[in-house]
Write a protein that holds these residues in place. Structure first.
Motif, short mmCIF file in Angstrom:
data_model
loop_
_atom_site.label_atom_id
_atom_site.label_comp_id
_atom_site.label_asym_id
_atom_site.label_seq_id
_atom_site.Cartn_x
_atom_site.Cartn_y
_atom_site.Cartn_z
N PRO A 223 0.80 -1.23 0.00
CA PRO A 223 0.00 0.00 0.00
C PRO A 223 0.83 1.28 0.00
O PRO A 223 0.46 2.28 -0.64
CB PRO A 223 -0.84 -0.13 1.28
CG PRO A 223 -0.98 -1.60 1.47
CD PRO A 223 0.33 -2.17 1.06
N ARG A 231 -2.31 -1.58 -8.80
CA ARG A 231 -2.56 -3.01 -8.63
C ARG A 231 -1.34 -3.73 -8.05
O ARG A 231 -0.21 -3.43 -8.41
CB ARG A 231 -2.88 -3.66 -9.99
CG ARG A 231 -4.19 -3.20 -10.62
CD ARG A 231 -4.33 -3.79 -12.03
NE ARG A 231 -3.35 -3.24 -12.95
CZ ARG A 231 -2.93 -3.85 -14.06
NH1 ARG A 231 -3.39 -5.04 -14.36
NH2 ARG A 231 -2.05 -3.27 -14.87
N MET A 248 -3.88 -9.76 1.40
CA MET A 248 -4.05 -8.50 0.68
C MET A 248 -5.22 -7.70 1.25
O MET A 248 -5.12 -6.48 1.44
CB MET A 248 -4.26 -8.77 -0.81
CG MET A 248 -3.04 -9.30 -1.53
SD MET A 248 -3.35 -9.44 -3.31
CE MET A 248 -1.78 -10.16 -3.86
N LEU A 253 -6.05 -3.63 0.79
CA LEU A 253 -6.24 -3.67 -0.66
C LEU A 253 -7.63 -4.19 -0.99
O LEU A 253 -8.18 -5.04 -0.27
CB LEU A 253 -5.16 -4.53 -1.31
CG LEU A 253 -3.72 -4.05 -1.08
CD1 LEU A 253 -2.74 -5.03 -1.68
CD2 LEU A 253 -3.51 -2.65 -1.64
N ARG A 272 -6.25 -4.28 -5.53
CA ARG A 272 -6.05 -2.89 -5.94
C ARG A 272 -6.05 -1.98 -4.70
O ARG A 272 -6.79 -2.20 -3.75
CB ARG A 272 -7.20 -2.48 -6.88
CG ARG A 272 -7.03 -1.13 -7.55
CD ARG A 272 -8.20 -0.85 -8.46
NE ARG A 272 -8.32 -1.81 -9.55
CZ ARG A 272 -7.67 -1.72 -10.71
NH1 ARG A 272 -6.87 -0.70 -10.93
NH2 ARG A 272 -7.85 -2.62 -11.64
N LYS A 273 -5.23 -0.95 -4.75
CA LYS A 273 -5.24 0.05 -3.69
C LYS A 273 -6.46 0.96 -3.87
O LYS A 273 -6.77 1.37 -5.00
CB LYS A 273 -3.96 0.89 -3.73
CG LYS A 273 -3.89 1.94 -2.63
CD LYS A 273 -2.55 2.67 -2.63
CE LYS A 273 -2.51 3.76 -1.58
NZ LYS A 273 -1.19 4.40 -1.50
#
Length: 275
Positions: A223, A231, A248, A253, A272-273
């Motif tokens: 992150p 991603r 994750m 995420l 994904r962040k």
């Protein structure tokens, strides 16, 4: 000794050594000894082998009988759209890892970080498809980084390579972070094929624990090194999908997904962040 005779003897020796595709490996090694493309080998089978070529072939067959991987003997391995130099200091790029490359290319990115780059095969393949993107590859192994730099220079791809234990020496943020980390549990090492267990770098294969240590470090650090919406994509062993997806999610995420390889086995986890 003609090429055909040498090929027959080599195949018998490799078969006795337990090589599954003894005939196919023998042809690859003979073509290598003669410095010929494999599809040009037929003409050499009916004539005597030059002494130097026979010496090189015998040495290559002896190495293969000792279960050294063909790629290490040849010094190269095909991956995605290029041939990559490989050595005993690097993990051998494998076809299933192309699942990660294909998934990464499915969406745009302007910057990419490859953790544990090894030969550089993942990073270089991505940057070759996105020439405007910037890329950084890290590895804890200085000899592996030397191989990656050589591959990038030979293939005309610009990338930065730095020695780092995961994120330790990494600065800045990226649109995409990728990794094929060591994911084989210590308890599974004894069951690996000799070509892998005895010849590839142990540190690129196992964390000497449960196989999840690298994912814990990558998920925790990602992150801070992802741009908003960026991603994280990692290759996994086929039983690790749920555990890695949970790591994750616990790191903040979003949208963790598990992607299969061409054989239908879980192979990539991506998330994904936020933002």
């Amino acid at each position: 000794m003609t090429g055909a005779e040498a090929l027959r003897q080599a195949a018998e020796r490799l078969s006795q050594a337990g090589i599954a595709d003894a005939a196919g490996d023998s042809r690859l090694l003979l073509a290598h000894a003669l410095a010929l493309p494999r599809h040009h080998l037929s003409a050499a089978l009916a004539v005597p082998l030059p002494p130097e070529a026979l010496r090189r072939f015998d040495a290559a067959v002896a190495a293969r009988a000792a279960r050294q991987p063909v790629s290490q003997i040849l010094g190269r391995r095909a991956f995605w759209k290029h041939d990559f130099r490989v050595t005993a200091d690097t993990l051998d790029p494998r076809p299933e890892t192309e699942t990660l490359v294909e998934a990464a290319l499915a969406q745009p990115f302007a910057s990419v970080l490859d953790l544990g780059t090894g030969t550089g095969a993942i990073l270089i393949s991505l940057l070759a498809e996105r020439p405007g993107a910037r890329g950084t590859g890290t590895d804890i192994s200085a000899p592996a980084l030397a191989v990656a730099r050589d591959n990038a220079a030979r293939l005309g791809v610009r990338a930065d390579f730095i020695q780092s234990d995961w994120f330790l020496a990494v600065s800045g943020a990226f649109d995409l972070i990728v990794s094929n980390p060591p994911y084989i549990a210590l308890a599974e090492m004894a069951d690996l094929a000799p070509e892998v267990r005895d010849w590839e770098p142990r540190g690129a294969l196992t964390d000497e624990g449960d196989g999840l240590s690298a994912y814990r470090a990558i998920a925790a650090g990602a992150p801070a090194h992802l741009n908003p919406g960026g991603r994280l994509m990692v290759e996994i062993g086929p039983t690790q999908g749920a555990a890695v997806a949970a790591l994750m999610a616990a790191a903040g995420l979003e949208q963790p997904r598990i992607l299969p390889d061409l054989d239908g086995r879980d192979r990539v986890v991506m998330a994904r962040k936020p933002g």
